[in-house]
Scaffold this motif. Structure first.
Motif, PDB file in Angstrom:
ATOM      1  N   ALA A   1      -0.814   4.816  10.884  1.00 56.29           N
ATOM      2  CA  ALA A   1      -2.170   4.304  10.652  1.00 56.29           C
ATOM      3  C   ALA A   1      -2.999   4.260  11.926  1.00 56.29           C
ATOM      4  O   ALA A   1      -4.193   4.559  11.920  1.00 56.29           O
ATOM      5  CB  ALA A   1      -2.094   2.925  10.015  1.00 56.29           C
ATOM      6  N   LYS A   2      -2.368   3.903  13.028  1.00 55.77           N
ATOM      7  CA  LYS A   2      -3.097   3.792  14.299  1.00 55.77           C
ATOM      8  C   LYS A   2      -3.697   5.139  14.697  1.00 55.77           C
ATOM      9  O   LYS A   2      -4.882   5.229  15.045  1.00 55.77           O
ATOM     10  CB  LYS A   2      -2.158   3.287  15.395  1.00 55.77           C
ATOM     11  N   LYS A   3      -2.877   6.200  14.613  1.00 56.20           N
ATOM     12  CA  LYS A   3      -3.364   7.549  14.953  1.00 56.20           C
ATOM     13  C   LYS A   3      -4.455   7.989  13.977  1.00 56.20           C
ATOM     14  O   LYS A   3      -5.476   8.560  14.375  1.00 56.20           O
ATOM     15  CB  LYS A   3      -2.196   8.556  14.896  1.00 56.20           C
TER      16      LYS A   3
ATOM     17  N   MET B   1      -9.573  -0.755  12.289  1.00 58.66           N
ATOM     18  CA  MET B   1      -8.548  -0.830  13.328  1.00 58.66           C
ATOM     19  C   MET B   1      -8.501  -2.231  13.945  1.00 58.66           C
ATOM     20  O   MET B   1      -7.461  -2.671  14.433  1.00 58.66           O
ATOM     21  CB  MET B   1      -8.866   0.202  14.424  1.00 58.66           C
ATOM     22  N   ASN B   2      -9.631  -2.920  13.919  1.00 51.73           N
ATOM     23  CA  ASN B   2      -9.706  -4.276  14.478  1.00 51.73           C
ATOM     24  C   ASN B   2      -9.605  -5.379  13.419  1.00 51.73           C
ATOM     25  O   ASN B   2      -9.740  -6.551  13.727  1.00 51.73           O
ATOM     26  CB  ASN B   2     -11.022  -4.443  15.260  1.00 51.73           C
TER      27      ASN B   2
ATOM     28  N   VAL C   1      -5.265  -5.501   8.521  1.00 53.29           N
ATOM     29  CA  VAL C   1      -4.821  -4.115   8.769  1.00 53.29           C
ATOM     30  C   VAL C   1      -3.879  -4.084   9.971  1.00 53.29           C
ATOM     31  O   VAL C   1      -2.827  -3.441   9.951  1.00 53.29           O
ATOM     32  CB  VAL C   1      -6.032  -3.171   8.990  1.00 53.29           C
ATOM     33  N   LYS C   2      -4.256  -4.798  11.021  1.00 52.75           N
ATOM     34  CA  LYS C   2      -3.402  -4.869  12.226  1.00 52.75           C
ATOM     35  C   LYS C   2      -2.005  -5.361  11.870  1.00 52.75           C
ATOM     36  O   LYS C   2      -0.999  -4.791  12.276  1.00 52.75           O
ATOM     37  CB  LYS C   2      -4.013  -5.837  13.254  1.00 52.75           C
ATOM     38  N   LYS C   3      -1.971  -6.422  11.085  1.00 54.66           N
ATOM     39  CA  LYS C   3      -0.705  -7.055  10.729  1.00 54.66           C
ATOM     40  C   LYS C   3       0.140  -6.161   9.829  1.00 54.66           C
ATOM     41  O   LYS C   3       1.345  -5.978  10.058  1.00 54.66           O
ATOM     42  CB  LYS C   3      -0.996  -8.376  10.007  1.00 54.66           C
ATOM     43  N   ALA C   4      -0.494  -5.578   8.813  1.00 62.77           N
ATOM     44  CA  ALA C   4       0.250  -4.815   7.813  1.00 62.77           C
ATOM     45  C   ALA C   4       0.612  -3.397   8.271  1.00 62.77           C
ATOM     46  O   ALA C   4       1.672  -2.891   7.937  1.00 62.77           O
ATOM     47  CB  ALA C   4      -0.553  -4.753   6.511  1.00 62.77           C
ATOM     48  N   TYR C   5      -0.282  -2.736   9.025  1.00 63.31           N
ATOM     49  CA  TYR C   5      -0.096  -1.305   9.287  1.00 63.31           C
ATOM     50  C   TYR C   5      -0.022  -0.910  10.754  1.00 63.31           C
ATOM     51  O   TYR C   5       0.405   0.196  11.080  1.00 63.31           O
ATOM     52  CB  TYR C   5      -1.219  -0.500   8.619  1.00 63.31           C
TER      53      TYR C   5
END
Length: 236
Positions: free
Chosen positions: A196-198, A224-225, A229-233
């Motif tokens: 997900a980050k990429k 992304m912030n 989303v940060k926590k899950a992916y």
């Protein structure tokens, strides 16, 4: 009008409701990311758009035409290419033969040769290995071949399913650079990706799928912030 418009799409596998009425648009020139956990319905969504899985309800509009009853080979000739999960190269065929399979809907030899030159310019390693059997290539090279094969159909939009799966970090960076290059050269990209980050780092917008539903959508950098989303992916 959006280039690709999905409206209230529902897909069943037997009695199982895999896609539960999702809607989203892809505008020309964008990179759109679909992210979510395994089993969220990302691959099913791509397969339904490209005609490999029938929709129970809803519409898939591409260039103003409804694709829901259109066979996959016709969809390719309309300008949509699919890079499947797991690469799916023809292992017993050479690199060159695999690429030519991507051009099977096209008739103009000069244009096909032009596309072949473009693919070899973008993927010099494929040119070096053009006579080699595809099954003997490394995972990263097979992914390049799958992308090159899709580009041989001269698509206006390319759907990519997990292009970084199983690749070394070095190849992952290279593949994402190539996706951006393909997009900059004028091809719209719909990207399904576990990393997900990429995916969010190169996408314009993104949709988050959970158990067949879109639960979040928006600007990729904003997502992304996003704390959930940060926590899950993103493992943050």
């Amino acid at each position: 009008m959006a280039m690709l418009s999905i409206k209230d799409l529902q897909v069943y596998y037997g009695a199982i409701n895999a896609i539960k009425g999702i809607s989203f648009d892809v505008e020309q020139g964008e990179i759109i990311a679909l992210i979510g956990a395994n089993g969220a319905g990302k691959t099913t969504t791509l397969h339904t758009i490209t005609g490999l899985v029938p929709a129970k309800h809803g519409s898939v509009m591409f260039g103003g035409k409804d694709l829901t009853k259109t066979p996959p080979h016709k969809i390719v000739s309309m300008g949509m290419a699919h890079v499947p999960e797991g690469r799916r190269v023809f292992a017993q065929l050479s690199v060159f033969e695999n690429l030519m399979m991507g051009a099977y809907t096209r008739k103009d030899k000069a244009e096909i040769n032009e596309s072949l030159k473009m693919v070899f310019d973008r993927f010099p390693r494929l040119n070096e290995r053009r006579t080699q059997l595809a099954g003997t290539l490394s995972g990263g090279e097979q992914q390049m071949l799958a992308m090159g094969r899709a580009l041989m159909s001269k698509p206006s939009i390319i759907l990519m399913d997990e292009p970084s799966m199983g690749l070394s970090p070095l190849y992952v960076s290279e593949i994402f650079d190539i996706i951006q290059e393909i997009n900059k050269s004028g091809t719209t990209v719909l990207l399904v990706e576990q990393n997900a980050k990429k995916a969010l780092s190169i996408a314009n917008r993104a949709y988050v799928l959970e158990t067949g539903k879109i639960v979040l959508s928006g600007d990729a950098k904003e997502l992304m912030n996003n704390d959930s989303v940060k926590k899950a992916y993103l493992g943050e």
